[in-house]
Scaffold this active site. Structure first.
Site, mmCIF file in Angstrom:
data_model
loop_
_atom_site.group_PDB
_atom_site.id
_atom_site.type_symbol
_atom_site.label_atom_id
_atom_site.label_comp_id
_atom_site.label_asym_id
_atom_site.label_seq_id
_atom_site.Cartn_x
_atom_site.Cartn_y
_atom_site.Cartn_z
ATOM 1 N N ASP A 1 -4.988 -4.152 10.933
ATOM 2 C CA ASP A 1 -4.399 -4.996 9.893
ATOM 3 C C ASP A 1 -3.297 -5.856 10.522
ATOM 4 O O ASP A 1 -2.424 -5.339 11.236
ATOM 5 C CB ASP A 1 -3.797 -4.039 8.832
ATOM 6 C CG ASP A 1 -3.397 -4.730 7.561
ATOM 7 O OD1 ASP A 1 -3.944 -5.803 7.265
ATOM 8 O OD2 ASP A 1 -2.546 -4.163 6.834
ATOM 9 N N HIS B 1 2.829 -9.256 -0.284
ATOM 10 C CA HIS B 1 2.940 -7.872 0.181
ATOM 11 C C HIS B 1 4.099 -7.118 -0.490
ATOM 12 O O HIS B 1 5.077 -7.726 -0.891
ATOM 13 C CB HIS B 1 3.145 -7.843 1.698
ATOM 14 C CG HIS B 1 1.917 -8.262 2.448
ATOM 15 N ND1 HIS B 1 1.780 -9.515 2.976
ATOM 16 C CD2 HIS B 1 0.782 -7.593 2.723
ATOM 17 C CE1 HIS B 1 0.594 -9.597 3.571
ATOM 18 N NE2 HIS B 1 -0.039 -8.446 3.432
ATOM 19 N N GLY B 2 3.952 -5.794 -0.557
ATOM 20 C CA GLY B 2 5.055 -4.950 -0.996
ATOM 21 C C GLY B 2 5.013 -4.631 -2.481
ATOM 22 O O GLY B 2 4.068 -4.987 -3.198
ATOM 23 N N ASN C 1 -7.011 -5.576 0.005
ATOM 24 C CA ASN C 1 -6.080 -4.748 0.785
ATOM 25 C C ASN C 1 -5.051 -4.059 -0.098
ATOM 26 O O ASN C 1 -4.339 -4.731 -0.860
ATOM 27 C CB ASN C 1 -5.305 -5.631 1.770
ATOM 28 C CG ASN C 1 -6.128 -6.042 2.961
ATOM 29 O OD1 ASN C 1 -7.339 -5.898 2.984
ATOM 30 N ND2 ASN C 1 -5.462 -6.570 3.981
ATOM 31 N N ASP D 1 -1.979 -1.120 0.153
ATOM 32 C CA ASP D 1 -1.124 -0.217 0.911
ATOM 33 C C ASP D 1 0.004 0.316 0.022
ATOM 34 O O ASP D 1 0.169 1.532 -0.154
ATOM 35 C CB ASP D 1 -0.540 -0.965 2.125
ATOM 36 C CG ASP D 1 0.253 -0.056 3.041
ATOM 37 O OD1 ASP D 1 0.402 1.143 2.725
ATOM 38 O OD2 ASP D 1 0.751 -0.524 4.072
ATOM 39 N N SER D 2 0.749 -0.603 -0.585
ATOM 40 C CA SER D 2 1.953 -0.205 -1.337
ATOM 41 C C SER D 2 1.656 0.812 -2.442
ATOM 42 O O SER D 2 2.452 1.736 -2.663
ATOM 43 C CB SER D 2 2.626 -1.430 -1.962
ATOM 44 O OG SER D 2 3.041 -2.320 -0.946
#
Ligand code: G3H
Ligand code: 13P
Ligand code: ZN
Length: 330
Positions: A93, A189-190, A275, A277-278
């Site tokens: 990534d 992101h985040g 995607n 992740d958070s």
């Protein structure tokens, strides 16, 4: 040199082609440790979903590339033991350089992202092309990026997003030979994807973010019919987990993600990789905080990591079934 084929992994070519045609997206879940890996694999086996195990540069530094490679090999064996061989991709990534991508390809990754999105256009093209030329010798697939997402992309931080310009995509894809393209249409992101000023509030006082730019996505699809598109920054930031974190000593104020309905909508298009992740971080942190607060006498990590792993699995299953539409596609 270890080929991903020896590890039982696949590249993204076939699973992306099927996902674009079938109107669903493959989950790309980030992992850094064993419990996240167990949750991802058991959720994807149980829902019969293909999966992309995603490793950031930060994860490589944290967990060690040799361990990560062998965990991915273990993941294929674990899936088999659970009773269903799902397609599993090991993906870098936000690769930041040719050297990082080469190192991953040489160490058993079946797919890499080269993120030249913060570079001037011509430099992004040149760097991405160099990675593609190396990767394709080993049948490893490559994701490039055009446009910049706001938030933290690994160690690169951008204050504002720059949407992908549809006028650039044909030139970029044909010059570089990439297998998929990450675009910027309003995700970031985040866990704090938008400021309170950018949002409205619903009746419960929960922030409602501005909608994704589906008009840009449509234009890109028109320019590149059937070409695999990737959405980064696609956590939904479940408020149930934010609430638990805050109830048990955390301080996450005004966190906001991408609504699930919008991701479902995107997954029906050429967006074939989403995607996340958070959301995994939030679910895990919430359950650990809660368990430790309620069991102050416990100091066995297995005790507080088990409920975290269970919550992760439940969340990933929900995403595969209700959001990405990848359940049953393996
Ligand atoms: O896109 C960024 C990912 O969420 C990875 O984050 O560098 O903290 O592992 P990380
Ligand atoms: P989130 O921060 O929204 O989970 O995005 C993750 C991501 O894009 C990883 O590349
Ligand atoms: Zn990303």
């Amino acid at each position: 040199m270890t080929s991903y084929k020896e590890l039982g992994l696949v590249n993204t070519r076939e699973i992306f082609a099927k996902a674009v045609k079938g109107g669903y997206a493959i989950p790309a879940y980030n992992f850094n440790n064993m419990e996240q890996m167990q949750a991802i694999i058991s959720a994807c086996v149980e829902t019969k979903s293909p999966v992309i195990l995603q490793v950031s540069k930060g994860a490589r530094d944290y967990a060690n590339i040799n361990l990560l490679r062998n965990m991915a090999k273990g993941a294929t064996e674990y899936a088999h033991e659970l009773g269903y061989d799902i397609p599993i991709v090991l993906h870098l990534d936000h690769g930041d350089s040719f050297e990082t991508c080469k190192d991953c390809i040489d160490n058993g990754f079946s797919s890499v992202m080269i993120d030249g999105s913060s570079l001037p256009y011509d430099e992004n093209v040149a760097l991405t092309k160099k990675v593609v030329e190396y990767a394709h010798q080993f049948d490893v697939t490559v994701e490039g990026e055009l446009g910049v997402l706001a938030g933290i992309e690994d160690e690169v931080q951008a204050e504002v997003s720059h949407y992908t310009q549809p006028s650039e995509v044909i030139d970029f894809v044909s010059k570089t030979g990439v297998d998929s393209l990450a675009i910027s249409i309003g995700t970031s992101h985040g866990a704090f994807k938008f400021t309170a000023e950018q949002c409205t509030r619903n009746a419960d006082g929960i922030l409602v973010p501005p909608p994704l730019r589906f008009d840009i996505l449509k234009e890109i699809e028109k320019k590149l019919p059937g070409f695999p598109i990737v959405l980064h920054g696609s956590s939904s930031v479940p408020q149930e987990y934010v609430k638990i974190i805050n109830e048990y000593g955390g301080k996450l104020k005004d966190s906001v993600g991408i609504p699930e309905e919008q991701l479902r909508e995107a997954a029906k298009s050429a967006v074939c990789k989403i995607n996340i992740d958070s959301d995994g971080r939030l679910a895990m942190t919430a359950m650990i905080r809660k368990y430790l607060a309620e069991h102050p006498d416990v100091f066995d990590p297995r005790k507080y990591l088990s409920p975290a792993r269970d919550a992760l699995k439940k969340m990933y299953m929900h995403k595969n079934i209700d959001v990405l539409g990848s359940a049953g596609k393996a």
